[in-house]
Design a protein around this motif. Structure first.
Motif, PDB file in Angstrom:
ATOM      1  N   ASP A 197      -5.183   7.060   3.726  1.00 51.80           N
ATOM      2  CA  ASP A 197      -3.734   7.068   3.972  1.00 51.80           C
ATOM      3  C   ASP A 197      -3.216   8.426   4.439  1.00 51.80           C
ATOM      4  OD1 ASP A 197      -3.667   4.437   3.158  1.00 51.80           O
ATOM      5  OD2 ASP A 197      -2.805   4.840   1.186  1.00 51.80           O
ATOM      6  N   TYR A 210       1.349  12.676  -3.459  1.00 47.78           N
ATOM      7  CA  TYR A 210       1.010  11.379  -2.887  1.00 47.78           C
ATOM      8  C   TYR A 210      -0.113  10.704  -3.681  1.00 47.78           C
ATOM      9  CZ  TYR A 210      -0.257   7.640   0.233  1.00 47.78           C
ATOM     10  OH  TYR A 210      -0.527   6.384   0.729  1.00 47.78           O
ATOM     11  N   VAL A 211      -1.204  11.421  -3.907  1.00 50.04           N
ATOM     12  CA  VAL A 211      -2.348  10.824  -4.594  1.00 50.04           C
ATOM     13  C   VAL A 211      -1.988  10.494  -6.044  1.00 50.04           C
ATOM     14  CG1 VAL A 211      -4.723  11.187  -5.342  1.00 50.04           C
ATOM     15  CG2 VAL A 211      -4.002  11.939  -3.079  1.00 50.04           C
ATOM     16  N   TYR A 269      -6.559   6.580  -0.505  1.00 44.01           N
ATOM     17  CA  TYR A 269      -5.400   7.466  -0.552  1.00 44.01           C
ATOM     18  C   TYR A 269      -5.588   8.785   0.182  1.00 44.01           C
ATOM     19  CZ  TYR A 269      -5.089   4.391  -4.663  1.00 44.01           C
ATOM     20  OH  TYR A 269      -5.111   3.320  -5.507  1.00 44.01           O
ATOM     21  N   ARG A 280      -0.168   7.261  -6.182  1.00 43.76           N
ATOM     22  CA  ARG A 280      -1.024   6.090  -5.972  1.00 43.76           C
ATOM     23  C   ARG A 280      -1.884   5.806  -7.205  1.00 43.76           C
ATOM     24  NH1 ARG A 280       0.939   2.974  -4.053  1.00 43.76           N
ATOM     25  NH2 ARG A 280      -0.927   1.831  -3.368  1.00 43.76           N
ATOM     26  N   THR A 333       0.863  -1.181   0.000  1.00 40.13           N
ATOM     27  CA  THR A 333       0.000   0.000   0.000  1.00 40.13           C
ATOM     28  C   THR A 333       0.899   1.230   0.000  1.00 40.13           C
ATOM     29  OG1 THR A 333      -0.177   0.442   2.383  1.00 40.13           O
ATOM     30  CG2 THR A 333      -1.616  -1.279   1.466  1.00 40.13           C
ATOM     31  N   GLY A 334       0.290   2.390  -0.148  1.00 40.63           N
ATOM     32  CA  GLY A 334       1.074   3.616  -0.167  1.00 40.63           C
ATOM     33  C   GLY A 334       1.771   3.906   1.142  1.00 40.63           C
TER      34      GLY A 334
END
Length: 351
Positions: A265, A328-329, A225, A332, A6-7
């Motif tokens: 996340d 970040y997003v 996310y 993902r 996962t992230g």
């Protein structure tokens, strides 16, 4: 057991398709009414309950959320009609025609679990509608931009835009509750969500029959996310399963007049994993077509997500380095959607 990337790192989960059926009170139900009434004592009690739910489970139901029933009904009705169209009609608005992952994606195009073989659902995505000439779009912040819409389905657009707007309102109330649950001022996050990365998806899951390959289900095991997700499910069609701390799958069946909410996340990173970003999946063995509507709410693209000062000390150092919400997003999404990853690769090559 298998290891799921996962992230926020790898998670261990048990194999098998059957969830554990437990009483609903093991996935807490939070009454959101105090966030609308303004009573300070009631808000404090809500915050305590929310904190317990987020630290112990990471999933919860919310009731008394003030979301308009007509907006919910219209979105489900339009989703069902949209997905009933022939594939060639839906493909006119395929996500490959959007630079920011808006539009239609067909069966198996998404693969949320990197160890699996693709997800058995189709989707249509919109997000905050940002004009193509907006400075953030021109600056290359790829998750901002315009939505794309079927030209011949104005009622579909109207229903989804209305749903998105109402979800933005609800998300601000819920984010205020999260702030209180973290011992912060109610408005602590407000300046970070003035132009949020807020994605609405309508999803269609066909039923699966007979022997099912665990590597190919409605949506594979994953964590979300953003800060949190607000999910609408149809009554009587169970599919959602939540992974508990023991590695067991717990059924999160639909509840009347409730949304399902789960920590994402980014909230886990903000809280140094104090609030749990819980792995979940969906398997539609109901024998019926399933439609669901998740709304993913996260901060502005440039907001730096770093561990809150109140969530670190000598015994609990920061687990995650600071990162912008957009980076970040976007990372993902690139890992999940093959067509989007190709777009980003091609764009980088051109630059």
């Amino acid at each position: 057991m298998k290891e799921l990337p996962t992230g926020n790192g790898a998670r261990l989960i048990k194999s098998g398709l059957d969830p554990v059926r437990v009483p609903f009170d093991q996935i807490p139900v939070i009454d959101l009414e105090p966030m609308f009434s303004g009573d300070a004592d009631a808000k404090a009690a809500l915050a305590e309950s929310l904190r317990h739910a987020c630290t112990q489970v990471g999933f919860l139901y919310i009731k008394n959320h003030h979301f308009p029933k007509e907006a919910l009904a219209a979105a489900f009705a339009e989703a069902e009609q949209f997905f009933a169209q022939p594939d060639e009609a839906k493909m006119k608005n395929h996500v490959s025609k959007s630079s920011n992952l808006r539009g239609y994606a067909a069966m198996l195009e998404e693969n949320t679990d990197p160890t699996a073989r693709g997800d058995l659902h189709e989707s249509f995505d919109i997000a905050l509608d940002v004009p193509a000439d907006d400075p953030d779009v021109l600056a290359g912040k790829v998750l901002y931009g315009p939505n794309q819409w079927p030209e011949d389905r104005p009622s579909f657009r109207k229903a989804l835009e209305s749903y998105h707007a109402e979800m933005i309102k609800l998300s601000h109330h819920l984010l205020h509750a999260f702030a209180l649950a973290l011992g912060l001022e109610e408005t602590y996050f407000d300046a970070m969500v003035t132009k949020p990365l807020a994605t609405l998806r309508v999803l269609h899951y066909p039923p699966q029959f007979g022997e099912i390959d665990e590597r190919q289900i409605g949506i594979g095991a994953h964590s979300d996310y953003e800060c949190f997700t607000i999910l609408a499910q149809q009554m009587g069609i169970p599919a959602l399963q939540v992974l508990n701390a023991a590695g067991e799958w717990i059924a999160a069946d639909p509840m009347e007049d409730c949304f399902v909410v789960n920590v994402g996340d980014q909230m886990a990173r903000w809280t140094n994993d104090l609030f749990a970003s819980t792995v979940h999946r969906a398997i539609n063995r109901s024998g019926k077509e399933r439609y669901s509507i998740p709304f993913f709410f996260g901060p502005n693209y440039d907001t730096i997500v770093e561990v809150l000062p109140s969530c670190v000390d000598e015994d609990h150092p920061a687990k995650y380095p600071p990162i912008s919400s957009g980076d970040y997003v976007n990372g993902r999404f690139t890992a999940t959607f093959a067509s989007y990853a190709e777009q980003q690769k091609d764009a980088a090559t051109v630059v």
